[in-house]
Design a protein around this motif. Structure first.
Motif, PDB file in Angstrom:
ATOM      1  N   ILE A 482      22.959  -4.801 -16.358  1.00 18.93           N
ATOM      2  CA  ILE A 482      23.208  -5.893 -16.960  1.00 18.93           C
ATOM      3  C   ILE A 482      22.463  -6.513 -17.170  1.00 18.93           C
ATOM      4  O   ILE A 482      22.175  -7.101 -15.900  1.00 18.93           O
ATOM      5  CB  ILE A 482      24.856  -6.487 -16.556  1.00 18.93           C
ATOM      6  N   ALA A 483      21.333  -6.377 -18.228  1.00 17.11           N
ATOM      7  CA  ALA A 483      20.550  -8.118 -18.280  1.00 17.11           C
ATOM      8  C   ALA A 483      21.551  -9.424 -18.021  1.00 17.11           C
ATOM      9  O   ALA A 483      22.412  -9.968 -18.406  1.00 17.11           O
ATOM     10  CB  ALA A 483      20.081  -7.614 -19.651  1.00 17.11           C
ATOM     11  N   SER A 484      20.074 -10.078 -17.521  1.00 19.13           N
ATOM     12  CA  SER A 484      20.759 -11.711 -17.413  1.00 19.13           C
ATOM     13  C   SER A 484      21.372 -12.356 -18.718  1.00 19.13           C
ATOM     14  O   SER A 484      20.365 -11.855 -19.247  1.00 19.13           O
ATOM     15  CB  SER A 484      20.362 -12.329 -15.920  1.00 19.13           C
ATOM     16  N   GLY A 485      21.625 -13.458 -18.530  1.00 18.41           N
ATOM     17  CA  GLY A 485      22.128 -14.217 -20.122  1.00 18.41           C
ATOM     18  C   GLY A 485      23.335 -13.683 -21.015  1.00 18.41           C
ATOM     19  O   GLY A 485      24.254 -12.674 -20.208  1.00 18.41           O
ATOM     20  N   VAL A 486      22.940 -14.444 -22.274  1.00 25.15           N
ATOM     21  CA  VAL A 486      24.416 -14.360 -23.055  1.00 25.15           C
ATOM     22  C   VAL A 486      23.934 -12.770 -24.082  1.00 25.15           C
ATOM     23  O   VAL A 486      22.859 -13.184 -24.544  1.00 25.15           O
ATOM     24  CB  VAL A 486      25.173 -15.276 -23.101  1.00 25.15           C
ATOM     25  N   ASP A 488      23.706 -10.752 -27.670  1.00 23.15           N
ATOM     26  CA  ASP A 488      24.139 -11.180 -28.871  1.00 23.15           C
ATOM     27  C   ASP A 488      25.160 -10.980 -29.427  1.00 23.15           C
ATOM     28  O   ASP A 488      25.895 -11.874 -30.007  1.00 23.15           O
ATOM     29  CB  ASP A 488      22.687 -10.703 -29.345  1.00 23.15           C
ATOM     30  N   GLY A 489      25.610  -9.999 -28.999  1.00 22.65           N
ATOM     31  CA  GLY A 489      27.047  -9.418 -29.719  1.00 22.65           C
ATOM     32  C   GLY A 489      28.273 -10.264 -29.310  1.00 22.65           C
ATOM     33  O   GLY A 489      28.947 -10.858 -28.641  1.00 22.65           O
ATOM     34  N   LEU A 490      28.027 -10.850 -27.846  1.00 23.03           N
ATOM     35  CA  LEU A 490      29.466 -11.333 -26.783  1.00 23.03           C
ATOM     36  C   LEU A 490      28.808 -13.282 -28.055  1.00 23.03           C
ATOM     37  O   LEU A 490      29.573 -13.908 -28.134  1.00 23.03           O
ATOM     38  CB  LEU A 490      29.144 -11.821 -25.510  1.00 23.03           C
ATOM     39  N   ASP A 491      27.085 -13.817 -27.908  1.00 23.25           N
ATOM     40  CA  ASP A 491      27.174 -14.439 -28.332  1.00 23.25           C
ATOM     41  C   ASP A 491      27.982 -14.426 -29.937  1.00 23.25           C
ATOM     42  O   ASP A 491      28.367 -15.793 -30.391  1.00 23.25           O
ATOM     43  CB  ASP A 491      25.855 -14.957 -28.705  1.00 23.25           C
ATOM     44  N   ARG A 528      26.937 -25.726 -14.148  1.00 22.61           N
ATOM     45  CA  ARG A 528      26.847 -26.142 -14.961  1.00 22.61           C
ATOM     46  C   ARG A 528      28.416 -25.764 -15.777  1.00 22.61           C
ATOM     47  O   ARG A 528      28.685 -25.627 -16.659  1.00 22.61           O
ATOM     48  CB  ARG A 528      25.921 -24.701 -15.929  1.00 22.61           C
ATOM     49  N   ALA A 529      29.216 -24.651 -14.802  1.00 20.86           N
ATOM     50  CA  ALA A 529      30.864 -23.875 -15.405  1.00 20.86           C
ATOM     51  C   ALA A 529      31.385 -25.591 -15.637  1.00 20.86           C
ATOM     52  O   ALA A 529      31.825 -25.301 -16.416  1.00 20.86           O
ATOM     53  CB  ALA A 529      30.955 -22.640 -14.097  1.00 20.86           C
ATOM     54  N   ARG A 530      30.812 -26.404 -14.398  1.00 18.91           N
ATOM     55  CA  ARG A 530      32.281 -26.875 -14.003  1.00 18.91           C
ATOM     56  C   ARG A 530      32.081 -28.075 -15.524  1.00 18.91           C
ATOM     57  O   ARG A 530      32.835 -28.304 -15.904  1.00 18.91           O
ATOM     58  CB  ARG A 530      32.159 -27.540 -12.640  1.00 18.91           C
ATOM     59  N   ALA A 531      31.073 -28.328 -15.331  1.00 20.54           N
ATOM     60  CA  ALA A 531      30.608 -29.211 -16.861  1.00 20.54           C
ATOM     61  C   ALA A 531      31.506 -28.646 -18.254  1.00 20.54           C
ATOM     62  O   ALA A 531      31.498 -29.679 -18.551  1.00 20.54           O
ATOM     63  CB  ALA A 531      28.961 -29.550 -16.384  1.00 20.54           C
ATOM     64  N   ALA A 532      30.908 -27.395 -18.854  1.00 19.65           N
ATOM     65  CA  ALA A 532      31.459 -26.864 -19.604  1.00 19.65           C
ATOM     66  C   ALA A 532      32.423 -26.691 -19.601  1.00 19.65           C
ATOM     67  O   ALA A 532      33.446 -26.941 -20.857  1.00 19.65           O
ATOM     68  CB  ALA A 532      30.694 -24.757 -19.831  1.00 19.65           C
ATOM     69  N   ILE A 533      33.468 -26.505 -18.605  1.00 17.59           N
ATOM     70  CA  ILE A 533      34.751 -26.351 -18.843  1.00 17.59           C
ATOM     71  C   ILE A 533      35.291 -28.078 -19.407  1.00 17.59           C
ATOM     72  O   ILE A 533      36.422 -28.190 -19.686  1.00 17.59           O
ATOM     73  CB  ILE A 533      35.775 -25.927 -16.587  1.00 17.59           C
ATOM     74  N   GLU A 534      34.749 -29.397 -17.876  1.00 18.68           N
ATOM     75  CA  GLU A 534      34.548 -30.364 -18.577  1.00 18.68           C
ATOM     76  C   GLU A 534      35.195 -30.011 -20.148  1.00 18.68           C
ATOM     77  O   GLU A 534      36.031 -30.561 -21.171  1.00 18.68           O
ATOM     78  CB  GLU A 534      34.227 -31.687 -17.897  1.00 18.68           C
ATOM     79  N   VAL A 726      27.941 -16.950 -16.849  1.00 20.00           N
ATOM     80  CA  VAL A 726      29.320 -16.746 -17.588  1.00 20.00           C
ATOM     81  C   VAL A 726      29.039 -18.335 -17.130  1.00 20.00           C
ATOM     82  O   VAL A 726      29.596 -19.634 -18.349  1.00 20.00           O
ATOM     83  CB  VAL A 726      30.517 -16.852 -15.464  1.00 20.00           C
ATOM     84  N   ALA A 727      28.212 -19.261 -16.439  1.00 19.99           N
ATOM     85  CA  ALA A 727      28.368 -21.051 -17.425  1.00 19.99           C
ATOM     86  C   ALA A 727      27.598 -20.923 -18.591  1.00 19.99           C
ATOM     87  O   ALA A 727      27.782 -22.112 -19.381  1.00 19.99           O
ATOM     88  CB  ALA A 727      26.963 -21.803 -15.941  1.00 19.99           C
ATOM     89  N   ASP A 728      26.691 -20.078 -18.768  1.00 23.64           N
ATOM     90  CA  ASP A 728      25.732 -20.197 -19.657  1.00 23.64           C
ATOM     91  C   ASP A 728      26.700 -19.921 -21.097  1.00 23.64           C
ATOM     92  O   ASP A 728      26.842 -20.515 -21.414  1.00 23.64           O
ATOM     93  CB  ASP A 728      24.932 -18.378 -20.194  1.00 23.64           C
ATOM     94  N   LEU A 729      28.017 -18.733 -20.314  1.00 24.85           N
ATOM     95  CA  LEU A 729      28.717 -18.629 -21.433  1.00 24.85           C
ATOM     96  C   LEU A 729      29.488 -19.848 -22.298  1.00 24.85           C
ATOM     97  O   LEU A 729      30.044 -20.233 -23.633  1.00 24.85           O
ATOM     98  CB  LEU A 729      29.560 -16.738 -21.616  1.00 24.85           C
ATOM     99  N   LEU A 730      30.175 -20.694 -21.010  1.00 23.27           N
ATOM    100  CA  LEU A 730      31.191 -21.340 -21.043  1.00 23.27           C
ATOM    101  C   LEU A 730      30.366 -22.392 -21.503  1.00 23.27           C
ATOM    102  O   LEU A 730      30.460 -23.238 -22.897  1.00 23.27           O
ATOM    103  CB  LEU A 730      31.253 -21.976 -19.954  1.00 23.27           C
ATOM    104  N   GLU A 731      28.781 -22.754 -21.415  1.00 27.70           N
ATOM    105  CA  GLU A 731      28.318 -23.827 -22.709  1.00 27.70           C
ATOM    106  C   GLU A 731      28.262 -23.388 -23.724  1.00 27.70           C
ATOM    107  O   GLU A 731      28.475 -24.297 -24.433  1.00 27.70           O
ATOM    108  CB  GLU A 731      26.733 -23.932 -22.357  1.00 27.70           C
TER     109      GLU A 731
END
Ligand SMILES: O=P(O)(O)OC[C@H]1O[C@H](O[C@H]2O[C@H](CO)[C@@H](O)[C@H](O)[C@H]2O)[C@H](O)[C@@H](O)[C@@H]1O
Ligand SMILES: O=c1ccn([C@@H]2O[C@H](COP(=O)(O)OP(=O)(O)O)[C@@H](O)[C@H]2O)c(=O)[nH]1
Length: 748
Positions: A482-486, A488-491, A528-534, A726-731
């Motif tokens: 699994i490459a890091s990042g999100v 394209d298909g998921l994006d 970053r995950a916390r901030a995105a959740i908020e 995951v933080a990237d995804l949530l952002e």
């Protein structure tokens, strides 16, 4: 991740890695010089060449032997790779490695080019050492992890591992040929070896012919049904497992080799090599471990006859033969060295002149830069193996020939010959044919050389080692490295999901929002995950839920979620919805079962050093992590048997170092259904990393999105690599949701 002891979802487990490679060899050998000085040196062979880049890309661990007997090493990190050394004693080195692996299996699997020796004590050592490797992998693997076992030295490990850890996804790759049944059937332990391999979910071979030989042997010895590459293997309880056996031809880091070949210092070294040989018109090159499978004798014989017959002359042609030391204490290898060195001495004596040496013979192992310089210096590469699983040297020569020049003479008995069809293919047993091929190679016009090399290079570039590993792992787990990042298909899927009317964002905590840590109480979500959740929680028509195996109290402490977050603890047993109360009232039957469970666990664990029982709202966890290994597995077995016999309706969840019993049969799938109902969501995204998250993925519907974090078999349609991703995804989800459903924050 470098501590082989961690915790997930509130369970203590003596394990940490989602991806583990197990091979006899580690990428480095420990060396002790004559004066006691010590160092680590790259270990020999193509297995290490191929797996090194794979392991560097994966955040996993490599379990293997450090190349020296009677030494124990603690786990360490080497060049970005987590290493877990497995010790071997001097007698195991003799009986398991030099004996059974390299004097029984190696010659047998290479079509009995040399006679295999069969000794019962070697077999016993092989079983014992395979068990040690299986135990090391079982200890280091996280629940549901992928374990990829390598090569003929460890064929019993897949079965041993499956028996210890049925939760694991197990792959096996055989780097050497698998012989036809007529040869394989000589092996006195032929059934045990096949049974060992059949413990894997996917068994990979270099060539289709090897996979075919294996499948036929399974049919002959066990009578199992096979359909193409799928074998039906019955389990101990009568259930049928589908095992895949097929070819996955291994390769090299083609771009890495080409990059080295283009480096000015490496090119300068190649010129220096040519000059030191007197700038002959043609340099022929052989690079092999000094092994009887490599056909070095046949090559030397053909070269000698060409010089003798005047078809080649030492004024024009020099043969450089690298014969790197290998398995030097095995008698057949010692004899081979003597024979080769005698031949080289004679040929040089007969044909060299004062100004021109016929053969430059080098009995050394060289680092990669020097290998590449040799490939660049050579005009003709001679690969004349009598049998070879793949032969990476052939592919390396091609990858380094970036000027589309150079000729490859390649034995049709190598795995590489299935792919490298534009080489001059030879049968090395046919000395006349080999001689003709060598002359043809030396005289091939530039245009023809370029035409062939272009086609070869395309093949090696397009089928590199990253493709090999990702194809294997995709077959094994449905996912590759699994490459890091999100991705394209998921994006795109996130953008689509964000348009839904009412969105539920349901997230596992440990290993998903929070990186795994040694002590469960230290786990925290990334900032970053916390901030995105908020931000998500502040968007209109959007609810956030945290779904964990931890008891709710512990989850609240570590997650510290924004007000209004829906919470589920203890695998769905505890739910905290908008009322603020925790919905868990045990019914009379459940209370009675809990009481009974308490007495059973206290009874079986009393007096066992290190055992402790943890209270959970609807169950108990018996921790055995600090108990001696044998006593721990006995204790778990006794506890499970007693509980299953006396309170059969309980849910049991096992882990390394813990066994957990719950009186309320609930899981994260049920939790997700309740949360969906409560929030009235029109679509759900669920993100999780653990085996227990699979129940939640199973509860997803067609409009929903499932994202698995890390390796392991999963029902989720998408994957990311780590909590950072995951933080990237949530952002991204928060950005997309702001665009469609932005609103003022409801959080203080
Ligand atoms: O570990 P050693 O006993 O020193 O031997 C070195 C390795 O030799 C073998 O390599 C094989 O793997 C290559 C990559 O797949 C393949 O190209 C080659 O044809 C095989 O012979 C052996 O299989 C490895 O286990 C050894 O580490
Ligand atoms: O002095 C040497 C000789 C060989 N190799 C490497 O060893 C590997 C040999 O792999 P191959 O598949 O050809 O054969 P194996 O030795 O694994 O049977 C290749 O990556 C070579 O570049 C090396 O690094 N130094």
């Amino acid at each position: 991740m470098n501590a082989p002891e961690s915790s997930r979802d509130g369970l203590y487990v003596d394990a940490a890695y989602d991806m583990i490679v197990v091979s006899n060899r580690l990428p480095v050998d420990y060396l002790q010089g004559p004066d006691g000085e010590t160092s680590w040196k790259s270990s020999p062979g193509g297995l290490v060449t191929a797996l090194e880049p794979v392991m560097r890309a994966a955040d996993g661990a490599w379990v293997g032997w450090a190349g020296v007997a009677d030494r124990e090493f603690a786990p360490f990190e080497y060049d970005g790779i987590n290493i877990i050394p497995v010790p071997l004693t001097e007698s195991e080195l003799e009986e398991y490695y030099e004996g059974f692996s390299n004097d029984t299996l190696w010659p047998l699997y290479h079509d009995v080019i040399a006679p295999p020796s069969y000794h019962r004590e070697w077999w016993d050592a092989y079983v014992r050492v395979n068990r040690r490797f299986a135990e090391a992998a079982a200890r280091a693997a996280s629940p549901g992890a992928v374990v990829w076992v390598q090569d003929y030295q460890l064929q019993l490990v897949p079965r041993m591992l499956r028996e210890k850890r049925p939760d694991l996804v197990i792959g096996f790759f055989n780097h050497i040929p698998f012989p036809a049944y007529g040869i394989y059937s000589q092996l006195p332990w032929r059934r045990q070896v096949l049974d060992g391999l059949l413990g894997a979910d996917v068994i990979g071979f270099q060539r289709a012919a090897d996979a075919g030989n294996f499948t036929r042997a399974v049919r002959r010895l066990f009578g199992y049904a096979t359909r193409g590459s799928v074998l039906d293997v019955p389990g101990p309880d009568g259930e049928m497992r589908h095992v895949v056996a097929r070819q996955f031809p291994i390769s090299i880091d083609s771009a890495g080799f080409e990059e080295l070949a283009r480096r000015p210092d490496v090119q300068a070294r190649a010129h220096e090599i040519r000059e030191s040989l007197g700038n002959p018109e043609t340099i022929m090159l052989g690079v092999d471990r000094l092994d009887y499978t490599k056909g070095i004798r046949h090559r030397l014989k053909a070269f000698g006859e060409l010089l003798r017959d005047g078809r080649l002359s030492v004024e024009d042609v020099t043969l450089v033969q690298v014969a790197s030391p290998s398995r030097e204490r095995v008698e057949t290898y010692r004899q081979l060295r003597d024979e080769i060195e005698l031949m080289v001495g004679r040929l040089n004596g007969d044909h060299s002149t004062l100004g021109h040496q016929a053969i430059a013979y080098l009995h050394h192992g060289y680092p990669r830069e020097e290998m590449v310089a040799l490939y660049l210096a050579a005009d003709v590469m001679l690969v004349t193996a009598l049998r070879d699983g793949m032969n990476l040297v052939a592919k390396e020569f091609v990858a380094c020939s970036f000027d589309d020049d150079g000729v490859l003479v390649l034995s049709e008995f190598t795995g590489a010959s299935d792919e490298l069809r534009q080489a001059i293919l030879v049968n090395p047993h046919d000395i006349e044919g080999l001689k003709d091929a060598m002359v043809e190679a030396a005289q091939m016009p530039r245009k023809e050389r370029a035409r062939r090399m272009r086609a070869l290079r395309k093949r090696v570039r397009e089928n590199d080692v990253a493709k090999w590993s990702s194809t294997f792992l995709k077959t094994l787990t449905g996912a590759g490295i699994i490459a890091s990042g999100v991705p394209d298909g998921l994006d795109a899927a996130i953008t689509r999901l964000a348009r839904t009317d009412r969105l539920l964002v349901a997230l596992d905590f440990d290993g998903t929002l929070a990186p795994l840590v040694d002590r469960p109480e230290d786990a925290r979500a990334t900032n970053r995950a916390r901030a995105a959740i908020e931000r998500l929680a502040a968007a209109d028509d959007t609810r956030v839920a945290i779904v964990s195996g931890r008891a709710l109290e512990s989850l609240k402490q570590v997650a510290d979620p924004p007000t209004g977050t829906l919470m589920s603890g203890s695998h769905g047993v505890e739910l905290q919805l908008d009322t603020g109360g925790v919905t868990i009232d045990l019914r009379d039957g459940e209370l009675a079962a809990l009481e009974h469970l308490t007495s059973v666990l206290e009874e079986v664990s009393t007096g066992v050093d290190g055992a402790w029982v943890e209270w959970k709202p609807a169950g108990l966890a018996l921790h055995t992590r600090k108990v001696a290994p044998d006593a721990a597995s006995d204790l778990q077995r006794v506890a499970k048997a007693r509980v299953e016999a006396e309170i059969p309706e309980l849910t049991v969840r096992g882990g390394k170092g813990v066994i957990e019993f719950s009186v309320r049969p609930s899981d994260k799938g049920e939790a997700l259904n309740r949360l969906r109902q409560h929030s009235g969501a029109s679509a759900v995204i669920y993100v999780g990393d653990d085996v227990t998250d699979e129940d939640a993925f199973a509860a997803l519907e067609s409009e929903d999105l499932g994202v698995k974090v890390g390796q392991g078999r999963s029902l989720a349609a998408h994957r990311v690599r780590s909590p950072e991703d995951v933080a990237d995804l949530l952002e991204r989800l928060a950005d997309a949701r702001d665009t469609t459903h932005g609103g003022p924050s409801r959080w203080p």
